[in-house]
Design an enzyme around this catalytic site. Structure first.
Site, PDB file in Angstrom:
ATOM      1  N   GLU A  76      12.952   4.055   2.172  1.00  0.00           N
ATOM      2  CA  GLU A  76      12.157   4.547   3.306  1.00  0.00           C
ATOM      3  C   GLU A  76      12.935   4.440   4.628  1.00  0.00           C
ATOM      4  OE1 GLU A  76       9.208   5.867   2.597  1.00  0.00           O
ATOM      5  OE2 GLU A  76       9.121   5.201   0.518  1.00  0.00           O
TER       6      GLU A  76
ATOM      7  N   PHE B  51       0.844  -1.207   0.000  1.00  0.00           N
ATOM      8  CA  PHE B  51       0.000   0.000   0.000  1.00  0.00           C
ATOM      9  C   PHE B  51       0.872   1.248   0.000  1.00  0.00           C
ATOM     10  CE2 PHE B  51      -2.357   3.313   2.464  1.00  0.00           C
ATOM     11  CZ  PHE B  51      -3.400   3.513   1.562  1.00  0.00           C
ATOM     12  N   GLY B  52       0.609   2.131  -0.961  1.00  0.00           N
ATOM     13  CA  GLY B  52       1.314   3.406  -1.036  1.00  0.00           C
ATOM     14  C   GLY B  52       0.355   4.555  -0.817  1.00  0.00           C
ATOM     15  N   TYR B  53       0.782   5.550  -0.041  1.00  0.00           N
ATOM     16  CA  TYR B  53      -0.093   6.703   0.255  1.00  0.00           C
ATOM     17  C   TYR B  53       0.649   8.036   0.079  1.00  0.00           C
ATOM     18  CZ  TYR B  53       2.553   6.296   4.545  1.00  0.00           C
ATOM     19  OH  TYR B  53       3.592   6.218   5.447  1.00  0.00           O
ATOM     20  N   GLY B  54       1.939   7.977  -0.235  1.00  0.00           N
ATOM     21  CA  GLY B  54       2.722   9.201  -0.406  1.00  0.00           C
ATOM     22  C   GLY B  54       3.445   9.164  -1.734  1.00  0.00           C
ATOM     23  N   SER B  55       4.769   9.238  -1.697  1.00  0.00           N
ATOM     24  CA  SER B  55       5.511   9.198  -2.965  1.00  0.00           C
ATOM     25  C   SER B  55       5.290   7.881  -3.698  1.00  0.00           C
ATOM     26  CB  SER B  55       7.011   9.424  -2.722  1.00  0.00           C
ATOM     27  OG  SER B  55       7.578   8.347  -2.014  1.00  0.00           O
TER      28      SER B  55
END
Ligand code: SIN
Length: 206
Positions: A109, A30-34
């Protein structure tokens, strides 16, 4: 980095429906930023996704991408919020490629993020109802990491972003790319869009 996930059979549906063939030996990330606008992942396919109990906030410091140790930038993390929701993108990655993908993401990250397994809602309608819920892995920076900056007034966060730059580019670019990516996907996020408005004002004044 603390790692509290195991690769492998994360793409198990928590519903009783049989898994599609490409999900049987794969892992959802799951990605929510870059990771929304610059995934750089070997994914099989991407799907809109929602996680409950968290909100997206520019509360994590960035000393290695969008700032420096002397002048950290701000990037997003997921902050626990009992009634909150965060909309982002789920990527399906083959388990053949997952270890290498984790190695790359762990490096990308590394400034405070750890892996966390969450429920992802992949419903087929606009609000992504829980008709399909899968386990997915995300990178989250909690309040105990050394680079954490935490809450501040929107105007102050915007100023910090506006003045920060690091090896990956300006912090302003990170914010504007994220805001545009959310808009493109019809995702509303008042926190991000309030910051975008402040930043555009600062850009016009400069
Ligand atoms: C993410 O995009 O999911 C993690 C935070 C970031 O790299 O911006």
């Amino acid at each position: 980095m603390t790692v509290n996930t195991q690769p492998g059979s994360q793409a198990q549906s928590q519903n009783s429906q049989p898994l599609p063939a490409d999900e049987q030996a794969s892992t959802w990330l799951f990605g929510y930023g870059s990771l929304i606008w610059k995934p750089e992942l070997p994914f099989i396919r991407a799907h809109p996704a929602r996680v409950d109990g968290y909100v997206r906030r520019f509360w994590q410091g960035s000393e290695d991408h969008r700032g420096t140790p002397e002048s950290p930038g701000r990037v997003v993390t997921l902050v626990p919020d009992y009634q909150g929701q965060c909309f982002g993108v789920a990527y399906l990655v083959s388990n053949i490629e997952i270890e290498q993908t984790f190695a790359q993401l762990d490096h990308r990250e590394k400034n405070g993020y750890t892996r966390l397994t969450l429920d992802l809602n992949l419903g087929s309608d606009a609000v992504l109802t829980d008709e399909k819920v899968v386990a997915g892995i995300t990178y989250i920076a909690d309040e105990y990491n050394e680079a954490y900056l935490g809450q501040a007034p929107i105007a102050q966060i915007a100023k910090e972003i506006f003045h920060s730059v690091g090896p990956s580019g300006t912090n302003t670019e990170y914010l504007l790319e994220l805001a545009q990516a959310l808009r493109d996907r019809v995702i509303d996020d008042p926190h991000v869009f309030a910051l975008e408005t402040e930043i555009r004002t600062l850009l016009n004044q400069s």
